[in-house]
Design a protein around this motif. Structure first.
Motif, PDB file in Angstrom:
ATOM      1  N   PHE A   1       0.858  -1.180   0.000  1.00  0.00           N
ATOM      2  CA  PHE A   1       0.000   0.000   0.000  1.00  0.00           C
ATOM      3  C   PHE A   1       0.896   1.232   0.000  1.00  0.00           C
ATOM      4  O   PHE A   1       2.023   1.206   0.508  1.00  0.00           O
ATOM      5  CB  PHE A   1      -0.961   0.012   1.201  1.00  0.00           C
ATOM      6  CG  PHE A   1      -0.291   0.131   2.542  1.00  0.00           C
ATOM      7  CD1 PHE A   1      -0.060   1.372   3.115  1.00  0.00           C
ATOM      8  CD2 PHE A   1       0.097  -1.007   3.242  1.00  0.00           C
ATOM      9  CE1 PHE A   1       0.548   1.487   4.359  1.00  0.00           C
ATOM     10  CE2 PHE A   1       0.704  -0.912   4.495  1.00  0.00           C
ATOM     11  CZ  PHE A   1       0.938   0.344   5.053  1.00  0.00           C
ATOM     12  N   ALA A   2       0.394   2.297  -0.608  1.00  0.00           N
ATOM     13  CA  ALA A   2       1.152   3.543  -0.696  1.00  0.00           C
ATOM     14  C   ALA A   2       0.320   4.666  -0.094  1.00  0.00           C
ATOM     15  O   ALA A   2      -0.813   4.921  -0.513  1.00  0.00           O
ATOM     16  CB  ALA A   2       1.478   3.860  -2.158  1.00  0.00           C
ATOM     17  N   ILE A   3       0.872   5.331   0.897  1.00  0.00           N
ATOM     18  CA  ILE A   3       0.196   6.445   1.547  1.00  0.00           C
ATOM     19  C   ILE A   3       1.241   7.294   2.250  1.00  0.00           C
ATOM     20  O   ILE A   3       2.293   6.793   2.655  1.00  0.00           O
ATOM     21  CB  ILE A   3      -0.870   5.941   2.552  1.00  0.00           C
ATOM     22  CG1 ILE A   3      -1.811   7.082   2.961  1.00  0.00           C
ATOM     23  CG2 ILE A   3      -0.228   5.281   3.759  1.00  0.00           C
ATOM     24  CD1 ILE A   3      -3.053   6.608   3.703  1.00  0.00           C
ATOM     25  N   ASN A   4       0.958   8.587   2.379  1.00  0.00           N
ATOM     26  CA  ASN A   4       1.845   9.482   3.105  1.00  0.00           C
ATOM     27  C   ASN A   4       1.511   9.383   4.588  1.00  0.00           C
ATOM     28  O   ASN A   4       0.601  10.046   5.089  1.00  0.00           O
ATOM     29  CB  ASN A   4       1.668  10.914   2.603  1.00  0.00           C
ATOM     30  CG  ASN A   4       2.644  11.876   3.256  1.00  0.00           C
ATOM     31  OD1 ASN A   4       3.352  11.521   4.194  1.00  0.00           O
ATOM     32  ND2 ASN A   4       2.682  13.102   2.767  1.00  0.00           N
ATOM     33  N   ALA A   5       2.242   8.536   5.294  1.00  0.00           N
ATOM     34  CA  ALA A   5       1.919   8.233   6.690  1.00  0.00           C
ATOM     35  C   ALA A   5       2.097   9.434   7.609  1.00  0.00           C
ATOM     36  O   ALA A   5       1.558   9.441   8.725  1.00  0.00           O
ATOM     37  CB  ALA A   5       2.784   7.064   7.175  1.00  0.00           C
TER      38      ALA A   5
ATOM     39  N   VAL B   1       2.642   9.415 -10.934  1.00  0.00           N
ATOM     40  CA  VAL B   1       2.988   8.572 -12.077  1.00  0.00           C
ATOM     41  C   VAL B   1       3.766   7.344 -11.624  1.00  0.00           C
ATOM     42  O   VAL B   1       3.473   6.211 -12.033  1.00  0.00           O
ATOM     43  CB  VAL B   1       3.789   9.375 -13.121  1.00  0.00           C
ATOM     44  CG1 VAL B   1       4.437   8.447 -14.132  1.00  0.00           C
ATOM     45  CG2 VAL B   1       2.886  10.368 -13.842  1.00  0.00           C
ATOM     46  N   ALA B   2       4.762   7.540 -10.774  1.00  0.00           N
ATOM     47  CA  ALA B   2       5.562   6.409 -10.297  1.00  0.00           C
ATOM     48  C   ALA B   2       4.709   5.446  -9.480  1.00  0.00           C
ATOM     49  O   ALA B   2       4.854   4.214  -9.601  1.00  0.00           O
ATOM     50  CB  ALA B   2       6.739   6.915  -9.471  1.00  0.00           C
ATOM     51  N   GLU B   3       3.804   5.985  -8.646  1.00  0.00           N
ATOM     52  CA  GLU B   3       2.925   5.130  -7.851  1.00  0.00           C
ATOM     53  C   GLU B   3       2.004   4.315  -8.758  1.00  0.00           C
ATOM     54  O   GLU B   3       1.785   3.114  -8.543  1.00  0.00           O
ATOM     55  CB  GLU B   3       2.078   5.976  -6.890  1.00  0.00           C
ATOM     56  CG  GLU B   3       2.863   6.896  -5.971  1.00  0.00           C
ATOM     57  CD  GLU B   3       3.504   6.182  -4.793  1.00  0.00           C
ATOM     58  OE1 GLU B   3       3.453   4.938  -4.738  1.00  0.00           O
ATOM     59  OE2 GLU B   3       4.073   6.886  -3.924  1.00  0.00           O
ATOM     60  N   THR B   4       1.452   4.962  -9.788  1.00  0.00           N
ATOM     61  CA  THR B   4       0.555   4.275 -10.719  1.00  0.00           C
ATOM     62  C   THR B   4       1.295   3.169 -11.460  1.00  0.00           C
ATOM     63  O   THR B   4       0.778   2.057 -11.619  1.00  0.00           O
ATOM     64  CB  THR B   4      -0.038   5.273 -11.725  1.00  0.00           C
ATOM     65  OG1 THR B   4      -0.712   6.332 -11.025  1.00  0.00           O
ATOM     66  CG2 THR B   4      -1.020   4.600 -12.667  1.00  0.00           C
TER      67      THR B   4
END
Length: 357
Positions: free
Chosen positions: A207-211, A249-252
């Motif tokens: 998962f990707a999120i700004n913690a 873009v990198a996350e996608t």
């Protein structure tokens, strides 16, 4: 190499043959966008050698500091696409208002909306950046569009894509017939088809999120992330890795390659902004790509591509990736017991103490 590999031009010609009545204008527009991406790729690659790193000394309509490459990339998009007769007008993250074509150029039947350099704050530390674009039909082909003509929901897109400027430059796009990736061969100056009919892996492991924004999250988001962090011993029964690149873009691209879920949810950090990402030239094109690859994209409360824009620079929450994960997060928003005090991980002896905000 060309004898055994499909170029972007060849791919688009083959797509057009499936629709004999097509004029070829969409193909021409996509190739013009690809040309702009090639120019940006070259400029990004030389970095400080071309004096393109650092602030441009201004801010855009979003109130964000403009980097030199933001301005350069925006100009490349405008110059590559204004003259060919495919577009009636354009809109950009870097421009306050839609761009009207110079009087000497013909007006076409499409609208082009773009973020010329997503993740530009990463340039100074040499981390991947990209460009995002969306193509809509013009309400009045052959004439200058009004600002309202751009306010179409994502479901109306005819094409969407992005270019990722990383170790290699990759152009990823959809015209509604799946998602396809093309890698730039710098020797030939051509984009070559390298991944066809991309599908997101069905099981999420990341998962990707700004913690750092956790204290501002809604309870539903806290619940989901805490369940992932609990790993095998938690309710999900498996371990997750966390990622955050600060480049959409990198996350996608990572999710299209390895699966997972990305969250930039609504939060309370700035009450005047219901979300952080721009609907028309970030969330909508990414949602089109993700859905075409078998995933889902949501505000947390509904499908991104159903959101009707109210203004060109409108911001929205964005959650996308593996369909099952996105649906789970939506369900957490809907449940009446979505309260951090009801969850064991928020108890006084849990992983996190309750923080309501």
């Amino acid at each position: 190499m060309l004898a055994s590999h499909t170029t972007l031009v060849q791919f688009l010609i083959n797509e057009r043959r499936e629709h004999p009545s097509a004029s070829g204008d969409l193909n021409g527009l996509i190739l013009s966008v690809a040309l702009a991406c090639k120019a940006i790729s070259k400029r990004v690659a030389v970095g400080e050698l071309a004096g393109a790193v650092g602030s441009a000394g201004g801010v855009n309509v979003q109130g964000e500091v403009q980097h030199k490459l933001d301005v350069v990339a925006n100009d490349y998009f405008l110059r590559a696409n204004e003259w060919g007769g495919q577009v009636a007008g354009m809109a950009s993250e870097e421009l306050d208002h839609p761009y009207l074509l110079p009087g000497e150029y013909p007006r076409g039947k499409y609208l082009l909306i773009f973020d010329p350099l997503d993740g530009s704050s990463n340039i100074d530390v040499n981390v991947s950046v990209g460009s995002i674009f969306s193509i809509l039909r013009a309400a009045h082909p052959g004439a200058d569009p009004s600002p309202e003509d751009f306010l179409q929901p994502g479901a109306e897109q005819v094409c969407a894509g992005y270019a990722l400027y990383g170790p290699s430059t990759v152009l990823v796009l959809t015209v509604g017939t799946g998602v396809h990736a093309f890698t730039l061969d710098p020797g030939l100056g051509e984009f070559i088809l390298t991944r066809e009919s991309i599908l997101i892996p069905p099981t999420a492991k990341e998962f990707a999120i700004n913690a750092s924004n956790r204290r501002f999250w809604e309870p539903a988001v806290r619940r989901y992330i805490d369940e992932c962090l609990a790993g095998r011993s938690g309710p999900r029964g498996r371990d997750f890795n966390m990622r955050w690149v600060a480049s959409l873009v990198a996350e996608t691209h990572r999710i299209l390659t390895r699966g997972g879920v990305f969250l930039y949810p609504r939060d309370t950090k700035d009450a005047s902004k219901p979300g952080r990402l721009r609907l028309l030239y970030e969330a909508s094109p990414v949602a089109f790509l993700i859905e075409q690859a078998g995933g889902a994209a949501s505000t947390g409360r509904g499908r991104i591509r159903d959101v009707v824009p109210e203004h060109i620079h409108q911001r929205v929450p964005l959650i996308f990736g593996v369909k099952e994960e996105v649906e789970r997060i939506e369900s957490y928003h809907l449940e009446s017991n979505d309260n951090p005090g009801d969850l064991p991980l928020y108890g006084r002896r849990g992983l996190f103490r309750a923080t309501v905000g």
